[in-house]
Design a protein around this motif. Structure first.
Motif, PDB file in Angstrom:
ATOM      1  N   MET A   1      -8.616 -21.377 -21.828  1.00  0.00           N
ATOM      2  CA  MET A   1      -9.329 -21.210 -23.102  1.00  0.00           C
ATOM      3  C   MET A   1     -10.516 -22.166 -23.156  1.00  0.00           C
ATOM      4  N   ASP A   2     -11.691 -21.662 -23.492  1.00  0.00           N
ATOM      5  CA  ASP A   2     -12.874 -22.491 -23.627  1.00  0.00           C
ATOM      6  C   ASP A   2     -12.868 -23.125 -25.021  1.00  0.00           C
ATOM      7  N   ILE A   3     -12.483 -24.392 -25.081  1.00  0.00           N
ATOM      8  CA  ILE A   3     -12.326 -25.078 -26.363  1.00  0.00           C
ATOM      9  C   ILE A   3     -13.662 -25.244 -27.067  1.00  0.00           C
ATOM     10  N   GLN A   4     -14.704 -25.547 -26.315  1.00  0.00           N
ATOM     11  CA  GLN A   4     -16.021 -25.732 -26.923  1.00  0.00           C
ATOM     12  C   GLN A   4     -16.503 -24.437 -27.585  1.00  0.00           C
ATOM     13  N   GLU A   5     -16.299 -23.316 -26.903  1.00  0.00           N
ATOM     14  CA  GLU A   5     -16.704 -22.020 -27.460  1.00  0.00           C
ATOM     15  C   GLU A   5     -15.886 -21.687 -28.706  1.00  0.00           C
ATOM     16  N   LEU A   6     -14.582 -21.958 -28.638  1.00  0.00           N
ATOM     17  CA  LEU A   6     -13.722 -21.694 -29.795  1.00  0.00           C
ATOM     18  C   LEU A   6     -14.146 -22.559 -30.977  1.00  0.00           C
ATOM     19  N   ARG A  16     -11.500 -14.656 -37.089  1.00  0.00           N
ATOM     20  CA  ARG A  16     -10.637 -14.436 -35.925  1.00  0.00           C
ATOM     21  C   ARG A  16     -10.495 -15.711 -35.111  1.00  0.00           C
ATOM     22  N   ALA A  17     -11.613 -16.441 -34.936  1.00  0.00           N
ATOM     23  CA  ALA A  17     -11.572 -17.701 -34.194  1.00  0.00           C
ATOM     24  C   ALA A  17     -10.722 -18.729 -34.927  1.00  0.00           C
ATOM     25  N   LEU A  18     -10.815 -18.758 -36.252  1.00  0.00           N
ATOM     26  CA  LEU A  18     -10.002 -19.689 -37.045  1.00  0.00           C
ATOM     27  C   LEU A  18      -8.520 -19.384 -36.869  1.00  0.00           C
ATOM     28  N   ALA A  19      -8.157 -18.093 -36.882  1.00  0.00           N
ATOM     29  CA  ALA A  19      -6.755 -17.701 -36.679  1.00  0.00           C
ATOM     30  C   ALA A  19      -6.267 -18.139 -35.296  1.00  0.00           C
ATOM     31  N   ARG A  20      -7.103 -17.949 -34.257  1.00  0.00           N
ATOM     32  CA  ARG A  20      -6.736 -18.374 -32.901  1.00  0.00           C
ATOM     33  C   ARG A  20      -6.575 -19.888 -32.838  1.00  0.00           C
ATOM     34  N   ARG A  33      -1.131 -28.661 -26.731  1.00  0.00           N
ATOM     35  CA  ARG A  33      -1.294 -29.827 -27.600  1.00  0.00           C
ATOM     36  C   ARG A  33      -2.545 -30.615 -27.199  1.00  0.00           C
ATOM     37  N   ALA A  34      -2.778 -30.729 -25.882  1.00  0.00           N
ATOM     38  CA  ALA A  34      -3.976 -31.429 -25.407  1.00  0.00           C
ATOM     39  C   ALA A  34      -5.242 -30.673 -25.819  1.00  0.00           C
ATOM     40  N   GLU A  35      -5.209 -29.351 -25.695  1.00  0.00           N
ATOM     41  CA  GLU A  35      -6.367 -28.547 -26.095  1.00  0.00           C
ATOM     42  C   GLU A  35      -6.584 -28.611 -27.603  1.00  0.00           C
ATOM     43  N   ALA A  36      -5.496 -28.644 -28.367  1.00  0.00           N
ATOM     44  CA  ALA A  36      -5.603 -28.734 -29.821  1.00  0.00           C
ATOM     45  C   ALA A  36      -6.257 -30.049 -30.241  1.00  0.00           C
ATOM     46  N   ALA A  37      -5.878 -31.137 -29.576  1.00  0.00           N
ATOM     47  CA  ALA A  37      -6.478 -32.442 -29.877  1.00  0.00           C
ATOM     48  C   ALA A  37      -7.975 -32.430 -29.594  1.00  0.00           C
ATOM     49  N   GLU A  38      -8.353 -31.810 -28.479  1.00  0.00           N
ATOM     50  CA  GLU A  38      -9.771 -31.697 -28.138  1.00  0.00           C
ATOM     51  C   GLU A  38     -10.517 -30.864 -29.171  1.00  0.00           C
ATOM     52  N   LEU A  39      -9.914 -29.756 -29.583  1.00  0.00           N
ATOM     53  CA  LEU A  39     -10.534 -28.884 -30.581  1.00  0.00           C
ATOM     54  C   LEU A  39     -10.764 -29.619 -31.895  1.00  0.00           C
ATOM     55  N   LEU A  40      -9.759 -30.348 -32.353  1.00  0.00           N
ATOM     56  CA  LEU A  40      -9.869 -31.070 -33.620  1.00  0.00           C
ATOM     57  C   LEU A  40     -10.938 -32.152 -33.550  1.00  0.00           C
ATOM     58  N   ASP A  41     -11.069 -32.793 -32.390  1.00  0.00           N
ATOM     59  CA  ASP A  41     -12.109 -33.808 -32.233  1.00  0.00           C
ATOM     60  C   ASP A  41     -13.508 -33.195 -32.335  1.00  0.00           C
TER      61      ASP A  41
END
Length: 326
Positions: A1-6, A16-20, A33-41
């Motif tokens: 999953m491309d976290i930056q794009e999401l 749709r992106a918010l739901a994902r 969990r690691a990707e979620a932390a990156e996304l939130l940052d």
């Protein structure tokens, strides 16, 4: 999953992106969990803030009906509204109905609204474990108001107050007398009490209940984060959409006052510290199950406690001593 794009799609307000993104942060997989932390940052850099409104009440009080009517009123004003509804999970199967979008049929079709039901799983306090992070994502997506609906709760389940700017308690007519309202717990943290179903034959009972709770609120100790006349109680009718404008006006008055007097920032800072400490506690508990030696010791001592060979306190002290030694 491309976290930056999401993250960019979330910041652009794509539903749709918010739901994902919420699905990602609710996942328990270590890589997620690691990707979620990156996304939130990434999304945190937007520094957007919404008005977070926690909504609680007993089962059957009409929370879903109220949220739909209230949400429709807000979207008609041009506001974007996100609803995070927490549904109780079965203690036997672990499953959850997640029927809130079905109950809020009109609001779910509104392009200015976003509804996300989540299971409570084994979490106490009326909210799901990652609800706080879901709120942060909704803020980053540009929603103006985030409504956090808890499961039907009792007097001690007050976790939602640690992730909201305003806490609204929804009550049913004839739900108790003045003495009931004086009881500590959930009453102490309520900013606004709304007595729902003030219509038809129930209207006189709703008026009496509102008066009882208004009297009870005057007996509670004054809180520094409240202006004069708050917390307050009023009647509403979610079915007939009565009193909703007045309730919204009270919420705006209270939130504006707290912003002007620095209570808003202080509350959010205190909440951030609370959730930091909570994550540390959860991480320490997770370590017990992940470490094979500690897990084996837990099983052994659990068996001894069950057989009455040792006390729960003594067994816990042995585990903590072992944890400190690792």
């Amino acid at each position: 999953m491309d976290i930056q794009e999401l993250a960019e799609k979330v910041l652009a307000g794509e539903r749709r992106a918010l739901a994902r993104a919420i699905t990602l942060i609710e996942s328990r997989r270590p890589d997620h969990r690691a990707e979620a932390a990156e996304l939130l940052d990434v999304v945190k850099r937007s520094d957007r803030q919404a008005l977070r409104i926690g909504l609680s009440g007993t089962p059957g009080v009409g929370k879903s009906t109220f949220i739909e009517s209230f949400g429709m009123m807000l979207t008609a004003k041009g506001l974007r509204v996100a609803v995070l509804a927490v549904d109780p999970s079965s203690a036997r199967s672990g499953g959850s109905i997640l029927g809130d979008k079905t109950r809020m049929e009109r609001l779910s079709r509104d392009p200015r609204a976003f509804i996300r039901p989540s299971p409570s799983q084994s979490e106490l306090g009326g909210v799901a474990r990652r609800t706080r992070e879901a709120v942060a994502l909704c803020e980053a997506a540009g929603y103006d108001v985030v409504l956090i609906e808890t499961v039907g709760v009792g007097q001690s389940e007050t976790v939602v107050a640690e992730m909201s700017d305003l806490f609204v308690l929804l009550l049913a007519p004839a739900g108790g007398d003045e003495l009931q309202g004086v009881k500590r717990g959930i009453m102490e943290i309520a900013d606004i009490i709304l007595v729902n179903k003030a219509d038809g034959e129930l209207k006189p009972a709703a008026m009496r209940t509102c008066a009882d709770y208004a009297g009870a609120l005057r007996l509670l100790r004054k809180r520094p984060q409240d202006p004069d006349n708050f917390p307050k109680a009023r009647t509403v009718s979610a079915l007939q959409e009565g009193g909703l404008e007045d309730a919204w006006a009270d919420m705006i008055t209270l939130s504006d006052w707290r912003r002007e007097t620095s209570h808003w920032d202080a509350r959010r800072a205190s909440q951030a510290r609370h959730w930091f400490e909570e994550e540390v506690r959860l991480g320490a508990l997770a370590r017990l199950s992940q470490d094979k030696e500690l897990s084996a010791l837990m099983d052994q001592l659990g068996t001894e406690v069950a057989k009455g060979l040792t006390s729960p306190r003594a067994a816990a002290e042995r585990v903590i001593a072992k944890l400190n030694a690792v």
